[in-house]
Design a protein around this motif. Structure first.
Motif, PDB file in Angstrom:
ATOM      1  N   ARG A  92      19.345  -5.015  15.772  1.00  0.00           N
ATOM      2  CA  ARG A  92      18.326  -4.030  16.131  1.00  0.00           C
ATOM      3  C   ARG A  92      17.534  -3.608  14.903  1.00  0.00           C
ATOM      4  NH1 ARG A  92      19.220   1.554  19.648  1.00  0.00           N
ATOM      5  NH2 ARG A  92      17.021   2.222  19.600  1.00  0.00           N
ATOM      6  N   TRP A  93      16.217  -3.593  15.021  1.00  0.00           N
ATOM      7  CA  TRP A  93      15.361  -3.159  13.915  1.00  0.00           C
ATOM      8  C   TRP A  93      15.502  -1.662  13.693  1.00  0.00           C
ATOM      9  CZ3 TRP A  93      10.058  -5.910  15.245  1.00  0.00           C
ATOM     10  CH2 TRP A  93      10.262  -7.298  15.175  1.00  0.00           C
ATOM     11  N   THR A  94      15.432  -1.252  12.449  1.00  0.00           N
ATOM     12  CA  THR A  94      15.607   0.159  12.099  1.00  0.00           C
ATOM     13  C   THR A  94      14.280   0.896  11.960  1.00  0.00           C
ATOM     14  OG1 THR A  94      15.717  -0.512   9.773  1.00  0.00           O
ATOM     15  CG2 THR A  94      17.810  -0.215  10.935  1.00  0.00           C
ATOM     16  N   ARG A  95      13.188   0.206  12.248  1.00  0.00           N
ATOM     17  CA  ARG A  95      11.861   0.823  12.245  1.00  0.00           C
ATOM     18  C   ARG A  95      11.213   0.576  13.598  1.00  0.00           C
ATOM     19  NH1 ARG A  95       9.274   2.945   7.146  1.00  0.00           N
ATOM     20  NH2 ARG A  95      11.094   3.065   5.787  1.00  0.00           N
ATOM     21  N   PRO A  96      10.247   1.427  13.998  1.00  0.00           N
ATOM     22  CA  PRO A  96       9.587   1.210  15.294  1.00  0.00           C
ATOM     23  C   PRO A  96       8.939  -0.171  15.366  1.00  0.00           C
ATOM     24  CG  PRO A  96       9.057   3.388  14.415  1.00  0.00           C
ATOM     25  CD  PRO A  96       9.768   2.649  13.321  1.00  0.00           C
ATOM     26  N   ARG A  97       9.157  -0.867  16.462  1.00  0.00           N
ATOM     27  CA  ARG A  97       8.640  -2.218  16.617  1.00  0.00           C
ATOM     28  C   ARG A  97       7.119  -2.244  16.550  1.00  0.00           C
ATOM     29  NH1 ARG A  97      12.875  -5.492  18.221  1.00  0.00           N
ATOM     30  NH2 ARG A  97      11.460  -7.208  18.711  1.00  0.00           N
ATOM     31  N   VAL A  98       6.484  -1.162  16.983  1.00  0.00           N
ATOM     32  CA  VAL A  98       5.026  -1.120  17.001  1.00  0.00           C
ATOM     33  C   VAL A  98       4.443  -1.137  15.591  1.00  0.00           C
ATOM     34  CG1 VAL A  98       4.837   1.409  17.001  1.00  0.00           C
ATOM     35  CG2 VAL A  98       3.056   0.019  18.105  1.00  0.00           C
ATOM     36  N   THR A  99       5.243  -0.798  14.575  1.00  0.00           N
ATOM     37  CA  THR A  99       4.733  -0.782  13.199  1.00  0.00           C
ATOM     38  C   THR A  99       4.918  -2.125  12.485  1.00  0.00           C
ATOM     39  OG1 THR A  99       6.819   0.029  12.248  1.00  0.00           O
ATOM     40  CG2 THR A  99       5.237   1.680  13.014  1.00  0.00           C
ATOM     41  N   ALA A 100       5.550  -3.095  13.154  1.00  0.00           N
ATOM     42  CA  ALA A 100       5.741  -4.413  12.547  1.00  0.00           C
ATOM     43  C   ALA A 100       4.406  -5.150  12.491  1.00  0.00           C
ATOM     44  CB  ALA A 100       6.765  -5.217  13.339  1.00  0.00           C
TER      45      ALA A 100
ATOM     46  N   LYS B 199       0.862  -1.204   0.000  1.00  0.00           N
ATOM     47  CA  LYS B 199       0.000   0.000   0.000  1.00  0.00           C
ATOM     48  C   LYS B 199       0.888   1.241   0.000  1.00  0.00           C
ATOM     49  CE  LYS B 199      -3.997  -2.169   0.168  1.00  0.00           C
ATOM     50  NZ  LYS B 199      -5.031  -2.101  -0.866  1.00  0.00           N
ATOM     51  N   MET B 200       0.562   2.244   0.857  1.00  0.00           N
ATOM     52  CA  MET B 200       1.282   3.517   0.780  1.00  0.00           C
ATOM     53  C   MET B 200       2.607   3.520   1.542  1.00  0.00           C
ATOM     54  SD  MET B 200      -0.411   5.506  -1.193  1.00  0.00           S
ATOM     55  CE  MET B 200       0.335   7.092  -0.845  1.00  0.00           C
ATOM     56  N   GLU B 201       2.650   2.874   2.706  1.00  0.00           N
ATOM     57  CA  GLU B 201       3.805   3.054   3.583  1.00  0.00           C
ATOM     58  C   GLU B 201       4.536   1.770   3.928  1.00  0.00           C
ATOM     59  OE1 GLU B 201       2.200   4.995   6.986  1.00  0.00           O
ATOM     60  OE2 GLU B 201       1.926   6.918   5.968  1.00  0.00           O
ATOM     61  N   GLY B 202       4.082   0.640   3.411  1.00  0.00           N
ATOM     62  CA  GLY B 202       4.674  -0.629   3.799  1.00  0.00           C
ATOM     63  C   GLY B 202       6.089  -0.819   3.288  1.00  0.00           C
ATOM     64  N   ILE B 203       6.849  -1.624   4.032  1.00  0.00           N
ATOM     65  CA  ILE B 203       8.215  -1.934   3.640  1.00  0.00           C
ATOM     66  C   ILE B 203       8.653  -3.221   4.343  1.00  0.00           C
ATOM     67  CG2 ILE B 203       9.318  -0.613   5.515  1.00  0.00           C
ATOM     68  CD1 ILE B 203      11.408   0.291   3.405  1.00  0.00           C
ATOM     69  N   TRP B 204       9.461  -4.018   3.648  1.00  0.00           N
ATOM     70  CA  TRP B 204      10.056  -5.205   4.237  1.00  0.00           C
ATOM     71  C   TRP B 204      11.523  -4.924   4.522  1.00  0.00           C
ATOM     72  CZ3 TRP B 204       8.370  -9.857   5.968  1.00  0.00           C
ATOM     73  CH2 TRP B 204       7.071 -10.258   5.624  1.00  0.00           C
ATOM     74  N   ARG B 205      11.989  -5.392   5.684  1.00  0.00           N
ATOM     75  CA  ARG B 205      13.395  -5.298   6.035  1.00  0.00           C
ATOM     76  C   ARG B 205      13.875  -6.669   6.516  1.00  0.00           C
ATOM     77  NH1 ARG B 205      13.944  -1.373   3.399  1.00  0.00           N
ATOM     78  NH2 ARG B 205      14.291   0.768   4.081  1.00  0.00           N
ATOM     79  N   THR B 206      15.125  -7.002   6.242  1.00  0.00           N
ATOM     80  CA  THR B 206      15.705  -8.245   6.742  1.00  0.00           C
ATOM     81  C   THR B 206      16.860  -7.921   7.682  1.00  0.00           C
ATOM     82  OG1 THR B 206      17.163  -8.433   4.815  1.00  0.00           O
ATOM     83  CG2 THR B 206      15.032  -9.579   4.707  1.00  0.00           C
ATOM     84  N   TYR B 207      16.970  -8.709   8.739  1.00  0.00           N
ATOM     85  CA  TYR B 207      17.987  -8.487   9.761  1.00  0.00           C
ATOM     86  C   TYR B 207      18.620  -9.814  10.156  1.00  0.00           C
ATOM     87  CZ  TYR B 207      15.207  -4.212  10.356  1.00  0.00           C
ATOM     88  OH  TYR B 207      14.517  -3.045  10.135  1.00  0.00           O
ATOM     89  N   CYS B 208      19.850  -9.765  10.609  1.00  0.00           N
ATOM     90  CA  CYS B 208      20.436 -10.917  11.275  1.00  0.00           C
ATOM     91  C   CYS B 208      19.735 -11.082  12.619  1.00  0.00           C
ATOM     92  CB  CYS B 208      21.937 -10.707  11.497  1.00  0.00           C
ATOM     93  SG  CYS B 208      22.896 -10.617   9.967  1.00  0.00           S
ATOM     94  N   VAL B 209      19.582 -12.307  13.063  1.00  0.00           N
ATOM     95  CA  VAL B 209      18.930 -12.543  14.348  1.00  0.00           C
ATOM     96  C   VAL B 209      19.678 -11.787  15.446  1.00  0.00           C
ATOM     97  CG1 VAL B 209      18.406 -14.277  16.101  1.00  0.00           C
ATOM     98  CG2 VAL B 209      17.951 -14.758  13.699  1.00  0.00           C
ATOM     99  N   GLY B 210      18.927 -11.017  16.220  1.00  0.00           N
ATOM    100  CA  GLY B 210      19.523 -10.223  17.289  1.00  0.00           C
ATOM    101  C   GLY B 210      19.881  -8.811  16.890  1.00  0.00           C
TER     102      GLY B 210
END
Length: 259
Positions: free
Chosen positions: A80-88, A67-78
């Motif tokens: 830190r996420w670069t987006r607010p956790r509440v938006t996951a 939609k308008m604001e969605g995005i996928w990000r990939t991280y190594c386990v552990g």
């Protein structure tokens, strides 16, 4: 809104991160699918169709739309996420990777056998292996009085074009976006142009826009100031495309108005 090239590239990134691996965590943060548990499922495929993205396990296809604001990000386990956790809205984890979908416009888990129901109504995928320009032309011609700038946004005609690429396609073909479909000089050439530039954006990024976002800046062909205008949708309210009145960019000299 992200367009077909963005979703195509997102699918490629998730494919590298997930395919062939077993999920050790699945967290659907949407009420309808909150109880879905895919732990132990192997990710077989990741693919896209137009603006739709699918992550497939043997029994389930996870369908998401940015939609308008969605995005996928990939991280190594552990990591830190670069987006607010509440938006996951969706978290899929393997032994070494976390794939997190933030602010996704749509999240659903459908049986693999029913995945086709999500996209059956769409036109041919501009970036798909079975792209068929003749089908796209036929679908566009079903609404001959509709402005081409509106028709290109309708995913039922051809899947993957958004506001950026409809502006670019019309400019490259020297067609005013308000021109009715029936009056476009060469509809097949326009459709092929759409396929060419979307493929270029998906396979050789980044692509520099020629008119989109260049309001009041000189046209790169003739020097006339680029204009941006809303383009009204005349389709019935129930069929309208979200955000259909977003501005479309064009050169008033290279793309003279119809009539």
């Amino acid at each position: 809104m992200p367009e077909g090239d963005t979703v195509f590239l997102t699918a490629a990134r998730l494919r590298r991160a997930l395919v062939g691996k077993t999920l050790v965590r699945s967290d659907f943060r949407v009420p309808r699918y909150a109880t879905v548990d895919l732990v132990g499922e192997r990710v077989d495929e990741v693919g896209s169709y137009g603006k739709h993205l699918f992550i497939r396990t043997p029994r389930v296809s996870i369908h998401t739309h940015l939609k308008m604001e969605g995005i996928w990000r990939t991280y190594c386990v552990g990591e830190r996420w670069t987006r607010p956790r509440v938006t996951a809205r969706l978290v899929l984890a393997t032994d070494d990777t976390e794939a997190v979908g933030f602010s996704l416009g749509k999240v659903e888990a459908v049986p693999r056998a029913q995945e086709h129901l999500v996209i059956d109504h769409l036109g041919p995928d501009l970036l798909g292996p079975n792209w068929d320009p003749a089908v796209a032309v036929e679908r566009l011609q079903r609404s001959p009085d509709q402005a081409i700038g509106v028709a290109l946004l309708d995913q039922r005609n051809l899947a993957g074009i958004g506001n950026v690429f409809r502006s670019e396609v019309c400019f490259l073909r020297r067609v005013h976006p308000a021109t009715p479909v029936r009056d476009v000089p060469d509809l097949l050439a326009l459709v092929n142009e759409a396929h060419r530039i979307l493929s270029e954006a998906a396979h050789s990024p980044p692509r520099r826009e020629l008119v989109y976002g260049r309001q009041r800046r000189p046209c790169q062909r003739c020097g006339t100031a680029i204009t941006v205008r809303p383009l009204a949708d005349t389709t019935p309210a129930s069929d309208r495309i979200t955000q259909h009145e977003r501005g479309i960019y064009f050169c008033p000299r290279c793309q003279p108005p119809p009539g």
